[in-house]
Every structure is written in C-alpha cells, then in structure tokens.
Design a protein around this motif. Structure first.
Motif, PDB file in Angstrom:
ATOM      1  N   UNK A   1       0.666  -1.190   0.108  1.00 33.85           N
ATOM      2  CA  UNK A   1       0.149  -0.041   0.095  1.00 33.85           C
ATOM      3  C   UNK A   1       0.840   1.276  -0.073  1.00 33.85           C
ATOM      4  N   UNK A   2       0.663   2.417  -1.095  1.00 34.24           N
ATOM      5  CA  UNK A   2       1.508   3.355  -0.967  1.00 34.24           C
ATOM      6  C   UNK A   2       0.675   4.537  -0.226  1.00 34.24           C
ATOM      7  N   UNK A   3       1.532   4.883   0.856  1.00 30.55           N
ATOM      8  CA  UNK A   3       0.924   5.910   1.752  1.00 30.55           C
ATOM      9  C   UNK A   3       1.054   7.360   1.341  1.00 30.55           C
ATOM     10  N   UNK A   4      -0.063   8.118   0.971  1.00 33.70           N
ATOM     11  CA  UNK A   4       0.004   9.226   0.544  1.00 33.70           C
ATOM     12  C   UNK A   4      -0.517  10.537   1.375  1.00 33.70           C
ATOM     13  N   UNK A  27      -3.332   2.617  -3.084  1.00 33.27           N
ATOM     14  CA  UNK A  27      -3.132   3.999  -2.545  1.00 33.27           C
ATOM     15  C   UNK A  27      -3.759   4.099  -1.524  1.00 33.27           C
ATOM     16  N   UNK A  28      -3.218   4.610  -0.388  1.00 35.70           N
ATOM     17  CA  UNK A  28      -4.054   5.089   0.842  1.00 35.70           C
ATOM     18  C   UNK A  28      -3.909   6.366   1.091  1.00 35.70           C
ATOM     19  N   UNK A  29      -4.833   7.529   1.173  1.00 36.38           N
ATOM     20  CA  UNK A  29      -4.600   8.437   1.585  1.00 36.38           C
ATOM     21  C   UNK A  29      -4.643   8.707   3.202  1.00 36.38           C
ATOM     22  N   UNK A  30      -3.510   8.935   3.830  1.00 41.55           N
ATOM     23  CA  UNK A  30      -3.447   8.971   5.055  1.00 41.55           C
ATOM     24  C   UNK A  30      -3.752  10.046   5.780  1.00 41.55           C
ATOM     25  N   UNK A  31      -3.728  11.196   5.341  1.00 42.77           N
ATOM     26  CA  UNK A  31      -4.000  12.429   5.874  1.00 42.77           C
ATOM     27  C   UNK A  31      -3.988  13.432   4.743  1.00 42.77           C
ATOM     28  N   UNK A  32      -4.823  14.695   4.963  1.00 40.56           N
ATOM     29  CA  UNK A  32      -4.906  15.606   3.984  1.00 40.56           C
ATOM     30  C   UNK A  32      -4.588  17.198   4.937  1.00 40.56           C
ATOM     31  N   UNK A  33      -4.041  18.318   4.236  1.00 41.07           N
ATOM     32  CA  UNK A  33      -4.116  19.323   4.859  1.00 41.07           C
ATOM     33  C   UNK A  33      -4.188  20.759   3.785  1.00 41.07           C
ATOM     34  N   UNK A  34      -4.153  21.772   4.261  1.00 43.27           N
ATOM     35  CA  UNK A  34      -4.647  22.853   3.405  1.00 43.27           C
ATOM     36  C   UNK A  34      -3.434  23.847   3.083  1.00 43.27           C
ATOM     37  N   UNK A  47       5.601  10.210   7.656  1.00 47.77           N
ATOM     38  CA  UNK A  47       6.455   9.606   7.071  1.00 47.77           C
ATOM     39  C   UNK A  47       6.068   8.866   5.644  1.00 47.77           C
ATOM     40  N   UNK A  48       5.267   9.648   4.836  1.00 48.47           N
ATOM     41  CA  UNK A  48       4.335   9.137   3.630  1.00 48.47           C
ATOM     42  C   UNK A  48       5.419   8.729   2.544  1.00 48.47           C
ATOM     43  N   UNK A  49       4.894   7.884   1.870  1.00 51.56           N
ATOM     44  CA  UNK A  49       5.854   7.498   0.569  1.00 51.56           C
ATOM     45  C   UNK A  49       5.725   8.688  -0.492  1.00 51.56           C
TER      46      UNK A  49
END
Length: 208
Positions: A1-4, A27-34, A47-49
């Motif tokens: 799983x690619x961590x994004x 693909x896994x979206x681990x978090x988002x920000x703005x 420490x995402x990919x």
C-alpha cells in the motif's frame, strides 16, 4: 500500500482525492491538509511515501518545501498538482528534483497512474504539460530528437535497469541531478515516464 499525504487549499478537491482512492487496493490517503506548514508537520508525523502538493496553496512555496525536506533528510517523493499550464515553472521545479507534475484538470484520470509510477521510482508528467514544455525547447535537429552526452549516459543507465541512486553513484552526480536529466529526456523524447524514455531511445538508436 502506497501511503500518501495530500495538501491543497481547495477542500472540494481534497474530498475528491479522498473519494478517488477510498476503495483503492494500492493507494491510501493517510491525511490531508490545506497549507505548506501543515504539510511539513504531517510529513514528519506519518513519513509517507508520496506527498501530493498544490503548487499555489498558502504557506511555504513548493521550492521552500523541497529545500526543507532535503535539509531534514526526509525521503518523501513529491507530485505537484496545479491548475495552471506553466511550462517554464515546471522545468524549474523538475530541476529541484520533483518526481511528478499533474494538471488538476487531468488529475482524476491520471493521478493513480502518476502515484504508481513515482512509487516505482519513475517520473511522471501530465501529457498536456509535457507538450507545453516541449514546445519551449528547440529539441529537434534534422527532425530527430537530440540528447546531450550526459542525458545519453542517463538513458543508457535506465536501459540497464539502474535506479536513480545507482545512476547517481555510477555517474558521480546527485540523485536530484539524475531526476533532472530524466525529466529532460522525457521532454525531448515526448515520453511521460522513464520506461518510455528507454523504449523511444532504443527505437531511435540513441542507446544500446
């Protein structure tokens, strides 16, 4: 799983990205920000990919983000997202060592392909951007693409299956420089990823 991690100040776009990959097996979206500062914090935490980064969001610009990540020796790969067709800026950003450049208008068709390519050590440029970048350069001589001596060396190394790190060691240059040469090869050969660079360079007898 690619961590994004995804960073964009358009919340609807972020929701779209999360929805796009909600059922993905790769693909896994681990978090988002703005904003840029939040991105730096999330990258340090998870420490995402790969980081998907809007080129025009608030906070530190993409150039600053790249420099800060390198100073901290954080090995996250960066794919830029943008609404604007700015080939001059794209060239400058690839020189900094970015791994991908995707236009937002193409994102929902190309983003998964771009993430998979970058995760495999490839570079990815949206075809529309690639065409615009190529039009800036006089890359043809007598109707044939021309690569510099160093670009030919890098293309030859790619054909032998060497990673960016191995190419850097082989040619005594930095990995950032390797990525820049690969992006130039993509531009000149009208290829949007490294495997296509090798295929086209072989077809044109530029490499063995």
């Amino acid at each position: 799983m690619i961590r994004v991690i995804a960073a964009d100040d358009h919340l609807l776009f972020l929701e779209g990205i999360k929805s796009l990959f909600s059922t993905s097996s790769s693909v896994k979206i681990v978090d988002v920000c703005s904003d840029g500062e939040s991105l730096m914090s999330l990258v340090s935490t998870y420490n995402p990919d790969i980081a998907l980064v809007d080129i025009s969001m608030p906070g530190p610009g993409i150039e600053c983000i790249v420099e800060r990540l390198e100073a901290l020796q954080i090995k996250v790969k960066i794919i830029v997202l943008t609404m604007h067709l700015e080939p001059n800026r794209a060239r400058k950003l690839f020189k900094l060592g970015l791994n991908g450049y995707v236009l937002k208008e193409d994102a929902f068709e190309q983003l998964e392909l771009a993430i998979l390519a970058v995760a495999e050590g490839d570079e990815y440029i949206s075809p529309t951007m690639l065409t615009a970048m190529r039009s800036l350069n006089n890359t043809l001589a007598n109707g044939m693409p021309t690569l510099s001596a160093r670009e030919l060396e890098v293309a030859q190394c790619l054909s032998e299956g060497l990673t960016n790190k191995m190419i850097a060691r082989e040619l005594a240059i930095s990995e950032r420089t390797v990525r820049f040469h690969i992006s130039n090869c993509c531009l000149k050969l009208d290829a949007n990823r490294r495997s296509n660079v090798v295929t086209k360079a072989l077809q044109l007898n530029l490499i063995n």
